[in-house]
Every structure is written in structure tokens, then in C-alpha cells.
Design a protein around this motif. Sequence first.
Motif, PDB file in Angstrom:
ATOM      1  N   TRP A 153       0.873  -1.327  -0.018  1.00  0.00           N
ATOM      2  CA  TRP A 153       0.039   0.012   0.029  1.00  0.00           C
ATOM      3  C   TRP A 153       1.000   1.095  -0.018  1.00  0.00           C
ATOM      4  CZ3 TRP A 153       0.853   1.896   4.814  1.00  0.00           C
ATOM      5  CH2 TRP A 153       1.029   1.454   5.778  1.00  0.00           C
ATOM      6  N   LEU A 154       2.016   1.231   0.090  1.00  0.00           N
ATOM      7  CA  LEU A 154       3.046   2.440  -0.084  1.00  0.00           C
ATOM      8  C   LEU A 154       2.833   2.791  -1.352  1.00  0.00           C
ATOM      9  CD1 LEU A 154       5.901   1.349   2.228  1.00  0.00           C
ATOM     10  CD2 LEU A 154       4.019   3.155   2.794  1.00  0.00           C
ATOM     11  N   ALA A 155       2.706   1.867  -2.433  1.00  0.00           N
ATOM     12  CA  ALA A 155       2.394   2.506  -3.774  1.00  0.00           C
ATOM     13  C   ALA A 155       1.271   3.464  -3.837  1.00  0.00           C
ATOM     14  CB  ALA A 155       2.340   1.270  -4.711  1.00  0.00           C
ATOM     15  N   TRP A 156       0.516   3.574  -2.960  1.00  0.00           N
ATOM     16  CA  TRP A 156      -0.690   4.418  -3.129  1.00  0.00           C
ATOM     17  C   TRP A 156      -0.344   5.923  -3.633  1.00  0.00           C
ATOM     18  CZ3 TRP A 156      -5.636   3.780  -3.622  1.00  0.00           C
ATOM     19  CH2 TRP A 156      -6.619   4.760  -3.421  1.00  0.00           C
ATOM     20  N   VAL A 157       0.871   6.319  -3.193  1.00  0.00           N
ATOM     21  CA  VAL A 157       1.364   7.814  -3.690  1.00  0.00           C
ATOM     22  C   VAL A 157       2.882   7.524  -4.132  1.00  0.00           C
ATOM     23  CG1 VAL A 157      -0.139   9.039  -2.218  1.00  0.00           C
ATOM     24  CG2 VAL A 157       1.869   8.546  -1.237  1.00  0.00           C
ATOM     25  N   PRO A 158       3.222   8.524  -5.035  1.00  0.00           N
ATOM     26  CA  PRO A 158       4.489   8.260  -5.390  1.00  0.00           C
ATOM     27  C   PRO A 158       5.465   8.520  -4.098  1.00  0.00           C
ATOM     28  CG  PRO A 158       3.528  10.004  -6.577  1.00  0.00           C
ATOM     29  CD  PRO A 158       2.627   9.681  -5.496  1.00  0.00           C
ATOM     30  N   ASN A 159       6.836   7.887  -4.069  1.00  0.00           N
ATOM     31  CA  ASN A 159       7.556   8.100  -2.699  1.00  0.00           C
ATOM     32  C   ASN A 159       6.821   7.948  -1.419  1.00  0.00           C
ATOM     33  OD1 ASN A 159       9.728   9.418  -4.482  1.00  0.00           O
ATOM     34  ND2 ASN A 159       8.179  10.921  -4.660  1.00  0.00           N
ATOM     35  N   GLY A 160       6.048   6.863  -1.389  1.00  0.00           N
ATOM     36  CA  GLY A 160       5.039   6.624  -0.336  1.00  0.00           C
ATOM     37  C   GLY A 160       5.865   6.400   0.826  1.00  0.00           C
ATOM     38  N   ALA A 161       5.413   7.136   1.983  1.00  0.00           N
ATOM     39  CA  ALA A 161       5.941   6.784   3.210  1.00  0.00           C
ATOM     40  C   ALA A 161       4.575   6.760   4.247  1.00  0.00           C
ATOM     41  CB  ALA A 161       6.880   7.734   3.680  1.00  0.00           C
ATOM     42  N   HIS A 162       4.668   6.237   5.408  1.00  0.00           N
ATOM     43  CA  HIS A 162       3.652   6.160   6.286  1.00  0.00           C
ATOM     44  C   HIS A 162       4.118   6.454   7.773  1.00  0.00           C
ATOM     45  CE1 HIS A 162       4.307   2.038   7.962  1.00  0.00           C
ATOM     46  NE2 HIS A 162       5.020   2.099   7.145  1.00  0.00           N
TER      47      HIS A 162
END
Length: 547
Positions: free
Chosen positions: A400-409
Amino acid sequence: TSAAREEPLPVLPPDVDRPTFNAAIQELREGLGEEWVVLNTEELDDGWYMEHPNTHDAHHVFPPWDLVSSGVCYPSSTADVQLIVRWANKYLIPIHPISLGRNFGYGGAAPRVRGSLIIDLGKRMNRVLKLDGENCSALLEPGVTYFSLWETIRASGLDLWVDVPDLGGGSVLGNACDRGVGYTPYGDHWANHCGLEVVLPTGEIVRTGMGALPGKEGEDNPTWQSFQYGYGPFLDGIFSQSNYGIVTTMGVWLMPATQHTSYMLTFAEEESYPEIMSLIRPLAINKVLGNVPQLRHAIQELTITGLSRASIWDQPGSVPPEVVRKEVAKLPCGECSWVFYGTVYGPAAFRAQQLKTIKRQFFQLPGTRLFLPSDVPSTHYLHSRALVCSGQPVLRELNWLAWVPNGAHVAFSPICPTGGEHVKKLYEMCKRRCKEFGLDFFPTLCVASREAHVIVELVYDKSSPSSKHAAYTCIRTLIADAARAGYGEYRTHLVFSDQVAGTYNWNGGALMKLNERLKDALDPRGVLSPGRNGIWPRRFRDKGWEM
Ligand code: ADP
């Protein structure tokens, strides 16, 4: 504040000048060996999950140079750890121990005090010291990951499970000390640890529980991994989510493998979650639910496939619910609003009876459907869930980090009583704030018997200051909102630790006053992870460090 990156590297700890620092490092190199002390002088590299940095937080919510170490050292033994601690006391250099330093969403390897020296325990202290098939337990060093413990058990031929969290690359010891959770019946990691060996901030070693009683002829006590409490005050608790010691060895209980069936329930109505929780509660308390099940918003059926947000919505702000609904309807789960992942354990007749009870309970809600692994394609998340719920580490949750570019959480993780009205209050609070800050909302409720860990992961683009700022401000606001309503976090990212600790302030902050008395008694020179979990040693207190 944003630290300027122009200064010479490595960044220095507070109140230590460069000549003193260099001399101190030289002395530490003489003690540990030249190659086991590495200064942080390169550009920061965020890496990825399996090649994560031990210099800073790869999922930075601030500019990465704000929370960065001066360097990293690599002890090979408890004696090395003692040497490092004594060195830190001599030079007043803050040290910050990590086991693996993944700790994604909660600060990674970053120290709270800039310029601290990281003690990377995992690199060289990574042995399974003991694996006991009869007691069903293990004795571990900090560097043992879920993957490595699982492989060691497989190689030994024993049929034992490792309770794993969503991702398997973390340290079994580190995760338990930070009170992480997993999903088999042994999902409460701290509750299933048994015995510690700890280096105190002044360099002494203690063993807790039965480990305090020496075994015959210098051996480890034979009941160290069998009985948690030993005699006298049960001190293990002060070494979890704290900065009172460096845990160098931990015992852990392992569940014998058993037959199991994982299942997925889907619920039709978005607004039915308070009723779903009210149906879960008696099943959880009666232990009809065999593990720590998860109730996830259906948007996560999308994100877990590795889908990008841009592929379904190209406008700023949260993705509208009708778009989410339409996309979810195309998936194997079909049109639904919530999905529940659970597992039942034991012989076939047991499981059949439990599933019957579970169905009878949840099917009171119209539109509920049950899926078994055989009902969904082999790529479906239910199959990964079945592995996690039977003690096999996986990496699927990274999708699910692929949800946004450069995904972080980063996570907002309050504890909620399992009553429907509480869940509703928290859920609406989080939903409203996420919308206000233009963030998508991915709630997961991990249900233990009487409470649920409500995990709200905010996914942001770490290359975008505005995206980071939105995530940061949203969590700050939520911590305050939740506390006003009486809810608090079970764990938090290190940039929020002062705020969260500050919400546990009953009776004029009596708990923090006690924590500070302990800190000053155990760590009089204030060297071990200052500020971790909001606990500041005397020499840092009230000097503007809290945030
Ligand atoms: P992970 O196991 O997910 O890689 P970390 O090693 O970063 O996680 O540990 C999680 C947290 O627990 C960190 O804040 C770290 O400072 C603390 N911690 C980890 N290992 C120890 C230890 N052996 N003794 C004391 N604190 C520890």
C-alpha cells in the motif's frame, strides 16, 4: 525547526565540541575495533524495507537531517554493550539502541536527540541462543528477525510458529519491547516474552524473572523461559517503551503449530461498523475468535493490491467514497464497505463449530458474506493473511505504499474499547480530520478481547513538504482530539512522543513524575535515548527539547 544541512558532518550531539567528539570516537574504536564505529558522513539514503538505513528515519515526516545520528556502532556481545554505555557516561554522548531499526511508521532508526550515537545491536548480536521444542520457547539476541527465527525453527525440524506482525523483517525482541502485535493466538508480543537480560544505563547487567536465580554451575536458570515473574516486583515492564535499559537477550514463547482456517467476511454498509464491533465483542471475549482479527475498511482491498491512487483519481484531496466503492466492487470481495479477516484454530470439528458460531453472529447483519481461501484467487490477500495468522512472515503489507509516489507512512494508533459507540466516536473523528487535511483514510481495527488497536496509517509523499506537513499536522490534531474524548495511543512516532506522553496526565502528571524519578535514578547522566517515549533525563528537562 529545520536543521541546516550545510554544517560539517557528522552532526554532533548537543554540548559536545568536535575535538572532544573525535577523541571520544577514537577511544570507542579502540574498544570495539576500528570498523565497528561508523560516522554518518554520507548523503542520507532512505533505501527500502529490506535495505533500510540505520542513520535516520526512512519514513521522515520532517526533513531527514532533523532527526539524524552522528554515527553507528556495532557491539558483538553484552560486554561490548557495557563498554559503549560506560563510554557514553564518560563523554555525556547520548546513545540510542536499535535492534533492526525498521520500526516503520514509528521513527525507524532515528534517535530523538540529533547527533546521538546509534547502537545497532542487530548486525552482530543475531543468534538464536536456545530453541526448546518441549518448553516451546526460544532465547534470542536483538538481531533475530521474524524471518530468521522462522528459518531457524524450520531447519531444526520443530513444528513451532513464530507470531509475526504485518511485516516480517523486524526484530522479535525489538518489537516485543515496543509492545507490537501479531495475529496468531500469541499476538500480544510483550505478554509472550519470558525473561530479559538488560544492560542498565550505568553499565550493570541484570536478568529478570527466574533469570535472576543462577542455574547450576553457572548455567542459565532452567525455568528462565518458563515462568515470567520470578520473585519480588515484576520489573520487566519498565524495559518496554522506555529508555531505562538496553535489552540484550529475551526469552519468547512459541506456539505449537496447529490446523487453522483463515476466512474473510465482507459487510455491505459503511455505517454498520458500530454494530459489527458490537457483534465482535462477545466473540472476542469468549475466545470464539481464535486470534487478533482485523476489521479493515474496504479501501484497503484496493491498496493491498499495490494500486496507485493516481490510477483511480486524479484530483487533490481524499478520494471520494463513491470512487472507492466502484473500484472495490471490481475486486474478488465484490461490492462492500468493510472486510474482516479472522482465523480459527484446532481440529476440524472445533473449527467447523467455531465458524458456524461466527457465521450465525455476523450474518445477523444483512448482506454479510463469508469467503474461504478456496473462494478467492491465489493472489488475493486472504492467502497472505492465512500465512501471517499461522506464524509465517511475509512482506505483502508493503504494497500500500504504492498508493502515492515516494510513499511513506506514519500511524495514529489509539486504543478503543470494543463498544460500538466508542468506535463510532473515534472513527468519525479520524475521518473528519483526514478529509480536512486532504488525506485518504485507511482504518484498521485489530481486536483483542476488550479493546481494539485502531490503526490509522497516513500515507504521504515524502518528497513533498506539503504532503508531509499534512500528515504531521493531521496526527498532531488527532492526538489532541482523541485525548479530549478520553482516548490515547498505544505507541507513536518519536516526533509525537512528548505530546502523547503528555496526554497520560491524570493527577497532575503523576505517571510522568514517576517515570522521571526512575529515569534520574537509573540514568543519572542522562545518556540513554533521551526523550524516548517522552521521558527526558534531568539534564535535558525543560530546556526546550519537548515538542
Ligand atoms: P524493528 O524491530 O521493527 O526493526 P527497532 O529495532 O527499531 O524495530 O526497535 C523498535 C524500538 O524499540 C526502537 O525505538 C528502539 O529504540 C527500541 N529498541 C529496540 N531494541 C531495543 C533493545 N534491545 N533495548 C532497548 N530498546 C530497544
